[in-house]
Design a protein around this motif. Structure first.
Motif, short mmCIF file in Angstrom:
data_model
loop_
_atom_site.label_atom_id
_atom_site.label_comp_id
_atom_site.label_asym_id
_atom_site.label_seq_id
_atom_site.Cartn_x
_atom_site.Cartn_y
_atom_site.Cartn_z
N PHE A 77 0.85 -1.18 0.00
CA PHE A 77 0.00 0.00 0.00
C PHE A 77 0.89 1.23 0.00
O PHE A 77 1.73 1.41 0.87
CB PHE A 77 -0.92 0.02 1.22
N TYR A 78 0.70 2.09 -1.00
CA TYR A 78 1.46 3.32 -1.15
C TYR A 78 0.56 4.48 -0.72
O TYR A 78 -0.59 4.55 -1.16
CB TYR A 78 1.89 3.52 -2.60
N ALA A 79 1.08 5.39 0.12
CA ALA A 79 0.24 6.46 0.65
C ALA A 79 0.91 7.82 0.52
O ALA A 79 2.13 7.94 0.60
CB ALA A 79 -0.09 6.19 2.11
N ASP A 80 0.08 8.83 0.35
CA ASP A 80 0.51 10.22 0.30
C ASP A 80 -0.62 11.06 0.87
O ASP A 80 -1.71 10.55 1.13
CB ASP A 80 0.84 10.64 -1.13
N GLU A 81 -0.37 12.35 1.06
CA GLU A 81 -1.39 13.22 1.61
C GLU A 81 -1.61 14.41 0.70
O GLU A 81 -0.76 14.76 -0.11
CB GLU A 81 -1.00 13.70 3.01
N SER A 82 -2.77 15.03 0.88
CA SER A 82 -3.12 16.23 0.15
C SER A 82 -4.18 16.96 0.95
O SER A 82 -4.89 16.36 1.74
CB SER A 82 -3.66 15.87 -1.24
N GLY A 83 -4.27 18.25 0.74
CA GLY A 83 -5.31 19.02 1.42
C GLY A 83 -4.85 20.42 1.70
O GLY A 83 -3.77 20.85 1.29
N ILE A 130 -5.36 11.53 3.55
CA ILE A 130 -4.30 10.55 3.29
C ILE A 130 -4.94 9.52 2.37
O ILE A 130 -5.97 8.94 2.71
CB ILE A 130 -3.79 9.88 4.57
N GLY A 131 -4.35 9.34 1.21
CA GLY A 131 -4.92 8.41 0.25
C GLY A 131 -3.84 7.52 -0.33
O GLY A 131 -2.65 7.84 -0.24
N GLY A 132 -4.28 6.42 -0.91
CA GLY A 132 -3.28 5.54 -1.48
C GLY A 132 -3.85 4.46 -2.37
O GLY A 132 -5.05 4.36 -2.58
N VAL A 133 -2.91 3.68 -2.91
CA VAL A 133 -3.23 2.59 -3.82
C VAL A 133 -2.62 1.30 -3.28
O VAL A 133 -1.55 1.29 -2.69
CB VAL A 133 -2.72 2.85 -5.25
N LEU A 134 -3.34 0.20 -3.50
CA LEU A 134 -2.87 -1.12 -3.10
C LEU A 134 -2.47 -1.87 -4.36
O LEU A 134 -3.28 -2.06 -5.26
CB LEU A 134 -3.99 -1.87 -2.37
N ILE A 135 -1.19 -2.27 -4.42
CA ILE A 135 -0.65 -2.89 -5.62
C ILE A 135 -0.02 -4.23 -5.27
O ILE A 135 0.73 -4.33 -4.30
CB ILE A 135 0.40 -1.97 -6.29
N GLU A 136 -0.33 -5.25 -6.06
CA GLU A 136 0.33 -6.56 -5.93
C GLU A 136 1.69 -6.44 -6.63
O GLU A 136 1.75 -6.15 -7.83
CB GLU A 136 -0.50 -7.64 -6.61
N TYR A 195 3.68 -1.12 3.87
CA TYR A 195 3.10 0.20 3.64
C TYR A 195 4.24 1.16 3.34
O TYR A 195 5.19 1.25 4.11
CB TYR A 195 2.33 0.67 4.88
N VAL A 196 4.14 1.87 2.20
CA VAL A 196 5.18 2.80 1.78
C VAL A 196 4.57 4.18 1.73
O VAL A 196 3.62 4.42 0.98
CB VAL A 196 5.76 2.41 0.40
N VAL A 197 5.11 5.10 2.52
CA VAL A 197 4.55 6.44 2.62
C VAL A 197 5.55 7.48 2.13
O VAL A 197 6.76 7.26 2.18
CB VAL A 197 4.11 6.78 4.06
N ASP A 198 5.01 8.60 1.68
CA ASP A 198 5.85 9.71 1.25
C ASP A 198 6.66 10.23 2.44
O ASP A 198 6.17 10.26 3.57
CB ASP A 198 4.99 10.83 0.66
N ALA A 242 -0.36 7.40 -5.51
CA ALA A 242 -1.08 7.73 -4.28
C ALA A 242 -1.35 9.24 -4.20
O ALA A 242 -2.39 9.67 -3.69
CB ALA A 242 -0.28 7.28 -3.06
N ASP A 243 -0.44 10.06 -4.72
CA ASP A 243 -0.64 11.51 -4.76
C ASP A 243 -1.89 11.85 -5.58
O ASP A 243 -2.66 12.74 -5.22
CB ASP A 243 0.59 12.20 -5.35
#
Length: 156
Positions: free
Chosen positions: A5-11, A22-28, A106-109, A135-136
């Motif tokens: 799961f890759y995550a980033d934030e915006s707002g 905080i949003g993200g994508v789940l990738i195999e 989980y990989v975050v910015d 994720a951005d």
């Protein structure tokens, strides 16, 4: 294969609302997590002539944001959490997101959260990790939908 799961934030993060998503994508991912989502990201960059990092703001400015979001969300599961900074902290919101998204990693910015508080979470700079750039796009899309200032109709 492992689920990443890759995550980033915006707002807005400023002002009276302090709305943050905080949003993200789940990738195999079969190889290194660093390359999760690379094919889709390269395709987006090539089709829309994006040099450097893919960012929601750039895509939105070019009128491509929603189309690219639909493409990302049709390829990979997406998740998000909205918070108001000040009502609760970013780490608590991220923990709520972790509880909903089951992943091996989980990989975050970089700078999003204090990764020492979580097991199985690493931080990397977004310009080096395609999944974080995807994720951005997710975080930007939901921040635009959920963090807009409310416009009220005048009383009649």
């Amino acid at each position: 294969m492992r689920r990443v799961f890759y995550a980033d934030e915006s707002g807005t993060g400023k002002g009276p609302c302090n709305c943050l998503v905080i949003g993200g994508v789940l990738i195999e991912v079969s190889g290194s997590y660093v390359y999760g989502g690379v094919e889709l990201l390269q395709s987006i960059k090539k089709r829309f002539d994006v040099k450097g990092e893919v960012k929601w703001r750039l895509l939105k400015r070019r009128g491509l944001g929603e189309a690219v979001f639909r493409e990302v969300s049709s390829r990979f599961p997406v998740e998000y959490v909205k918070i108001h900074v000040g009502e609760g902290d970013v780490e608590r919101a991220f923990l709520a997101l972790l509880r909903r998204v089951k992943a091996d990693l989980y990989v975050v910015d970089k700078g999003l959260i204090d990764t020492r508080l979580f097991s199985g979470v690493v931080e990397r700079p977004s310009h080096k990790v395609p999944g974080i750039q995807l994720a951005d796009i997710v975080a930007g899309h939901f921040a635009d939908q959920l963090c807009r200032p409310q416009r009220f109709a005048p009383d009649l």
